[in-house]
Design a protein around this motif. Structure first.
Motif, PDB file in Angstrom:
ATOM      1  N   ARG A 128       3.701   9.988  -9.792  1.00 60.25           N
ATOM      2  CA  ARG A 128       2.935  10.101 -11.236  1.00 60.25           C
ATOM      3  C   ARG A 128       2.418  11.435 -11.048  1.00 60.25           C
ATOM      4  N   GLU A 129       1.752  11.773  -9.952  1.00 60.40           N
ATOM      5  CA  GLU A 129       1.429  13.323  -9.708  1.00 60.40           C
ATOM      6  C   GLU A 129       2.532  14.256 -10.090  1.00 60.40           C
ATOM      7  N   SER A 148       2.318   1.670  -3.444  1.00 57.07           N
ATOM      8  CA  SER A 148       1.336   2.229  -4.492  1.00 57.07           C
ATOM      9  C   SER A 148       0.968   3.638  -4.137  1.00 57.07           C
ATOM     10  N   SER A 149       0.970   4.036  -2.824  1.00 57.52           N
ATOM     11  CA  SER A 149       0.725   5.742  -2.709  1.00 57.52           C
ATOM     12  C   SER A 149       2.172   6.322  -3.187  1.00 57.52           C
ATOM     13  N   GLU A 150       3.416   5.800  -2.978  1.00 60.28           N
ATOM     14  CA  GLU A 150       4.686   6.444  -3.573  1.00 60.28           C
ATOM     15  C   GLU A 150       4.603   6.317  -5.210  1.00 60.28           C
ATOM     16  N   GLN A 187       6.836  12.300  -1.715  1.00 54.28           N
ATOM     17  CA  GLN A 187       7.265  11.101  -2.598  1.00 54.28           C
ATOM     18  C   GLN A 187       8.546  10.531  -2.257  1.00 54.28           C
ATOM     19  N   ARG A 216       0.752  -0.991  -0.054  1.00 48.11           N
ATOM     20  CA  ARG A 216       0.106   0.062  -0.211  1.00 48.11           C
ATOM     21  C   ARG A 216       0.764   1.189  -0.033  1.00 48.11           C
ATOM     22  N   THR A 256       3.005  14.628 -13.901  1.00 48.65           N
ATOM     23  CA  THR A 256       1.734  15.336 -14.322  1.00 48.65           C
ATOM     24  C   THR A 256       1.920  16.976 -14.023  1.00 48.65           C
ATOM     25  N   LYS A 269       4.496  17.657  -3.057  1.00 42.51           N
ATOM     26  CA  LYS A 269       4.668  16.158  -3.506  1.00 42.51           C
ATOM     27  C   LYS A 269       5.789  15.433  -3.992  1.00 42.51           C
ATOM     28  N   LYS A 271       1.946   6.665  -7.059  1.00 44.65           N
ATOM     29  CA  LYS A 271       0.846   7.439  -7.264  1.00 44.65           C
ATOM     30  C   LYS A 271       1.373   9.178  -7.076  1.00 44.65           C
ATOM     31  N   LEU A 272       2.101   9.453  -6.058  1.00 51.13           N
ATOM     32  CA  LEU A 272       2.912  10.805  -5.798  1.00 51.13           C
ATOM     33  C   LEU A 272       3.820  10.841  -6.949  1.00 51.13           C
TER      34      LEU A 272
END
Length: 231
Positions: free
Chosen positions: A61-62, A54-56, A110, A51, A65, A106, A58-59
């Motif tokens: 990827r953000e 997964s959060s890392e 991350q 988990r 972006t 972020k 996501k960060l």
């Protein structure tokens, strides 16, 4: 008071010895349970680590972006400046500053999370190596324990009576003697069968006038004697 204190100390020491004896007697069972508990804990830790990773991700990827948005807005700001749209370019610049501030937060989060993921993952791997080592130790202890039980069982069986080994040896000798006696009787029976079969054959030969050479020789002698008397 000194006596009471000494008695308490002795009882406490005895309790410790009893506790140690219980632990020693159940050492394998205790170690097995500890390994199971550790494996359960590691499985749970891996789920938590998944988990966190997964959060890392996501960060990360953000952040990517936001970087793409900043690059896009920078191009637009340049176009606005080239077009003489100073006010519009300023608004774009303000938006870029907001995105860069958000990106910094972020990215920092991350990076921190990534470091924690790496640290926890290393801890899990180390713990797994320890469990694997404990399993190998447990296998060795089990093997030695089984060997000790087998040795003790054999020792007790032979020590139950002082002549256990002697009795077993005598019993084996008796069995061998019985087997040899049976074999001797079989050979005697075969010999008798052969003898009887031979007697029958001799009788049949004599009945047909085909007796042995000794009988044939006697007949020849008698015939010769009779011939002399007649002459």
């Amino acid at each position: 008071m000194g006596v009471l204190r000494d008695m308490f100390t002795a009882l406490k020491g005895g309790a410790n010895e009893v506790g140690e004896a219980i632990v020693d007697a159940n050492a394998i069972r205790i170690l097995e349970q500890e390994i199971r508990d550790a494996e359960t804990a590691i499985a749970s830790a891996k789920q938590s680590l998944t988990r966190m990773k997964s959060s890392e991700i996501k960060l990360k990827r953000e952040v990517a972006t936001i970087d793409a948005d900043v690059a896009d807005y920078e191009q637009k700001a340049v176009k606005a400046l080239n077009a003489g749209e100073e006010a519009l370019a300023t608004e774009v610049a303000e938006r870029i500053a907001e995105l860069e501030s958000e990106r910094g937060e972020k990215a920092g989060e991350q990076a921190t999370l990534d470091a924690e993921v790496q640290k926890i993952h290393a801890m899990i791997k180390a713990r797994e190596r320890t469990i694997a080592k404990n399993k190998r130790e447990l296998d060795k202890v089990r093997t030695v324990q089984e060997l000790q039980r087998a040795t003790e069982s054999v020792s007790k069986n032979f020590a139950a009576t002082g002549s256990s080994g002697h009795r077993v040896s005598k019993a084996l000798e008796r069995v061998k003697a019985k087997q040899q006696g049976w074999q001797d009787r079989m050979e005697a029976g075969e010999w008798l069968e052969h003898q009887e079969a031979g007697d029958d054959l001799d009788a049949k030969l004599r009945a047909k006038g085909l007796g042995d050479s000794a009988n044939t020789g006697a007949s020849d002698v008698l015939a010769r004697l009779k011939a002399r008397q007649a002459g």
